[in-house]
Design a protein around this motif. Structure first.
Motif, mmCIF file in Angstrom:
data_model
loop_
_atom_site.group_PDB
_atom_site.id
_atom_site.type_symbol
_atom_site.label_atom_id
_atom_site.label_comp_id
_atom_site.label_asym_id
_atom_site.label_seq_id
_atom_site.Cartn_x
_atom_site.Cartn_y
_atom_site.Cartn_z
ATOM 1 N N MET A 207 0.834 -1.200 0.000
ATOM 2 C CA MET A 207 0.000 0.000 0.000
ATOM 3 C C MET A 207 0.874 1.256 0.000
ATOM 4 N N ASP B 107 -0.497 3.134 -5.779
ATOM 5 C CA ASP B 107 -1.519 2.322 -6.432
ATOM 6 C C ASP B 107 -1.136 1.849 -7.834
ATOM 7 N N GLU C 255 -7.548 0.705 7.502
ATOM 8 C CA GLU C 255 -6.944 1.408 6.365
ATOM 9 C C GLU C 255 -6.442 0.406 5.309
ATOM 10 N N ASN D 102 -9.428 -1.327 3.656
ATOM 11 C CA ASN D 102 -10.091 -0.510 2.631
ATOM 12 C C ASN D 102 -9.282 -0.428 1.343
ATOM 13 N N TRP D 103 -7.981 -0.349 1.484
ATOM 14 C CA TRP D 103 -7.122 -0.306 0.293
ATOM 15 C C TRP D 103 -7.205 -1.627 -0.476
ATOM 16 N N TYR D 104 -7.139 -2.711 0.280
ATOM 17 C CA TYR D 104 -7.242 -4.052 -0.298
ATOM 18 C C TYR D 104 -8.571 -4.168 -1.047
ATOM 19 N N THR E 20 -10.702 -1.715 -2.182
ATOM 20 C CA THR E 20 -10.979 -0.852 -3.328
ATOM 21 C C THR E 20 -9.920 -0.959 -4.412
ATOM 22 N N VAL E 21 -8.637 -0.868 -4.031
ATOM 23 C CA VAL E 21 -7.598 -0.821 -5.064
ATOM 24 C C VAL E 21 -7.330 -2.213 -5.650
#
Ligand code: WTA
Length: 649
Positions: free
Chosen positions: A363, A367, A391, A394-396, A398-399
């Protein structure tokens, strides 16, 4: 917004093995009548002689006894390979992705897996390995590691895998610990463009092994190694002659399948013993349901086979289900931080399972490393090893997952064989950071840490225990059943104590808050603080050492060591480096302290007990909360430690 609920999409739920209604129904049945539930689900593996007794399990003090399907017989390798041959001989069983992306990947079919496993089994038999004998495996992440595991299972030998990052000392202790007859290793282990000299580590380890232990050497790189005639055997050479049909031994359900050493809060690592029938039922069932694995999917668990996650979710679970499982030799950041996603694209991975520490590290790299790859084949993402911070979650989500892949945050342990608390992706709405709900047959309870009483209200906070057994539970500590009872069943009588703290929220969701014992979780790897301490005090210049965990941005927890030097020894940066590399060689790179603080004295009670609670607070930079210091023998010690706290850097 950690309480945000993300329900499964309708499309996902519709095609999932388990939807919300089915989960509720099956869970209720699994705890109302475990015998009937497991009698049915025990059928997911092929038995040579069917079981008639589902279970006999006791958590009673003085009589810890866990048996599942005890009068049944089966063979794990036959379940993972032979039974698929009629329909899947040409299907890929294992996709192997090498460390160097320029080298060719391999696709090993079930027919080839059968052949190679039989050959390896035949080689081991020729080397004198018999049913019940122990074989230590110290290999890179290469297909031969899977062949070796399955070959042991085929002939009824018990394997004990030692992670290739462990030092010669740690390897030697494990070979001695189980009296291994054979050690399977390789010349070198390529990882992240570097090479670990496994064979020379093995040579060094064997200097401390007094019993006869033969060595089987796989040539991974062809690099130079020393050879001991008579002891060392060349796998490539023996393979040419080996029989590719070795019968699968008929094993009792409770015969040991493997030993896996893991860190505890006291003493040396203990050999966790898993047996044949219950383990396989549980590993395969959790693999199918937690990951919602469907025929034809490509499943990738990024763990190493040296950890339990690799045992259950690279090899045994997926192969028992006739899956295609991906085995990756490298690291997430080589040749760059896009490697995971490059591999996902290249092999069209459908389910991806990794650790929060890797997610956090990637992360931080931006991205673009993710978005430049086509990840449209991904259907589900998994997490394991430590709590995942919202955090990273959420990155996992969405991205990496493009917002369309359910995230399964799976809580379990080496001791549990498979997932205990996890969302089932078609059934349970997720919350970032929560492992959510128990798997079938699993009965978590939250106990008050001090009184040991069960907190029955839905909302609860305390220590996480299990009220009853499940088929994947460990059966004993190798050679020390008393230690098994003492470690897991004596603090809270009548329960299995996980060593973790947890919170249960108003929705009945479980949130793991971390270890409550002296085990720290460094990059998803368990490390006993006592182990690092004993490595440090083994150094001639160290008088005393105390090790605690502290919050670390990438690793989850870092290793913080307070070191008191021998009289007359001056602290210096060189000595700090010397101690770091000392611990690396004593245990392995994963145990290297992140911070060392020179401590002229350690806070102790008048009876001489180190007050770790205070050391943890100082390491966490949390001086306001030192708590009761009135029992300290010498309070000025604490002031000195606070003043000289090591820099987090
Ligand atoms: C921690 C790895 C929070 C926990 C499978 C446990 C987790 C220890 C999670 C076991 C999770 C594992 N959320 N904490 N999803 N998964 N842990 O034996 O502290 O290497 O007791 O097994 O890791 O580590 P082990």
């Amino acid at each position: 917004m950690p309480n945000d609920l993300t329900p499964p999409s309708d499309a996902f739920a519709k095609s999932a093995h388990i939807d919300a209604e089915t989960y509720e129904k099956m869970y209720a049945a699994s705890v109302a009548d475990p015998e009937a539930f497991w009698a049915e689900h025990g059928q997911r593996v092929d038995w040579i002689k069917p079981f008639t007794v589902v279970r006999s399990t006791s958590f009673a003090p003085g009589n810890i006894d866990i048996k599942w399907f005890e009068d049944g017989t089966l063979n794990v390798a036959a379940n993972c390979i032979d039974r698929h041959l009629a329909t899947r001989a040409d299907q890929t069983a294992i996709i192997w992705e090498p460390d160097d992306p320029n080298d060719a990947a391999k696709h090993i079919t079930y027919a080839e897996l059968h052949r190679e496993t039989c050959k390896m089994a035949n080689i081991l038999e020729d080397m004198g390995v018999r049913k019940g004998d122990r074989v230590v495996i110290y290999l890179p992440m290469i297909p031969e590691a899977a062949y070796a595991m399955l070959a042991c299972a085929r002939i009824g030998a018990i394997h004990s895998i030692v992670f290739a990052g462990f030092s010669p000392d740690a390897l030697g202790a494990r070979i001695n610990g189980c009296d291994a007859k054979v050690l399977i290793t390789a010349d070198y282990a390529p990882r992240g463009g570097r090479q670990t000299p496994l064979k020379s580590n093995a040579d060094a380890a064997l200097l401390n092994v007094l019993h006869d232990c033969k060595v089987l050497v796989v040539r991974r790189t062809g690099g130079q190694i020393t050879w001991m005639e008579g002891r060392d055997h060349d796998y490539a050479e023996l393979r040419l002659e080996a029989d590719d049909h070795t019968p699968a031994a008929e094993m009792a359900a409770e015969d040991p399948l493997f030993i896996l050493y893991t860190s505890g809060s006291t003493g040396q690592p203990k050999g966790v013993v898993h047996t044949t029938g219950g383990y396989l039922v549980y590993a395969s069932m959790t693999h199918a349901y937690t990951f919602d694995y469907h025929d034809g999917d490509i499943f990738w668990c990024t763990a190493d086979v040296g950890w339990v996650t690799g045992h259950s979710y690279i090899v045994y679970g997926p192969l028992a289900n006739g899956a295609t499982t991906l085995m990756f030799e490298g690291v997430p950041t080589y040749p760059d931080a896009g490697r995971f996603w490059a591999v996902c694209e290249k092999h069209k991975v459908n389910q991806f399972y990794t650790a929060p520490t890797a997610i956090r590290a990637l992360m931080g790299q931006g991205d673009e490393f993710v978005t430049k790859y086509d990840l449209s084949d991904l259907k589900l993402l998994g997490s394991v090893g430590e709590p995942i911070n919202p955090e990273a979650w959420n990155w996992y989500n969405t991205v990496v997952g493009g917002g369309r892949c359910p995230i399964v945050d799976t809580w379990w342990q080496t001791e549990t064989g498979g997932h205990l608390i996890t969302p089932l992706p078609g059934a349970i709405a997720t919350k970032p950071g929560s492992a959510t709900k128990p798997f079938f047959g699993v009965q978590p309870v939250v106990l008050d840490a001090h009184s040991g009483t069960e907190i029955t209200s839905t909302e609860a906070e305390g220590v996480l225990c299990l009220k009853d057994s499940w088929p994947g539970q460990m059966r004993t500590v190798w050679g020390d059943h008393e230690r098994f009872e003492k470690t897991y069943f004596s603090d809270y009588k009548g329960y299995y104590f996980s060593g973790d703290g947890c919170r249960r929220d108003a929705d009945g969701y479980y949130w793991i808050t971390g270890r409550v014992d002296d085990v720290i979780n460094v990059s998803g790897h368990r490390m006993g603080t006592a182990e690092v301490e004993s490595a440090l005090v083994a150094h001639a210049k160290v008088a005393e050492a105390a090790v605690v965990g502290y919050p670390h941005q990438i690793k989850g927890q870092g290793i913080y060591a307070y070191v008191t030097l021998m009289n007359g020894v001056e602290p210096s940066d060189d000595l700090r480096k010397e101690l770091e590399s000392w611990v690396r060689t004593e245990i392995g790179p994963i145990a290297k302290p992140d911070l060392i603080q020179w401590a002229p004295g350690l806070p102790k009670t008048r009876s001489g007990k180190i007050m770790r609670r205070i050391l943890r607070k100082i390491a966490e930079n949390d001086y306001g909360a030192l708590g009761d210091t009135s029992t300290l023998a010498d309070p000025s010690v604490v002031d000195n430690l606070i003043e000289n706290r090591a820099n987090k850097g």
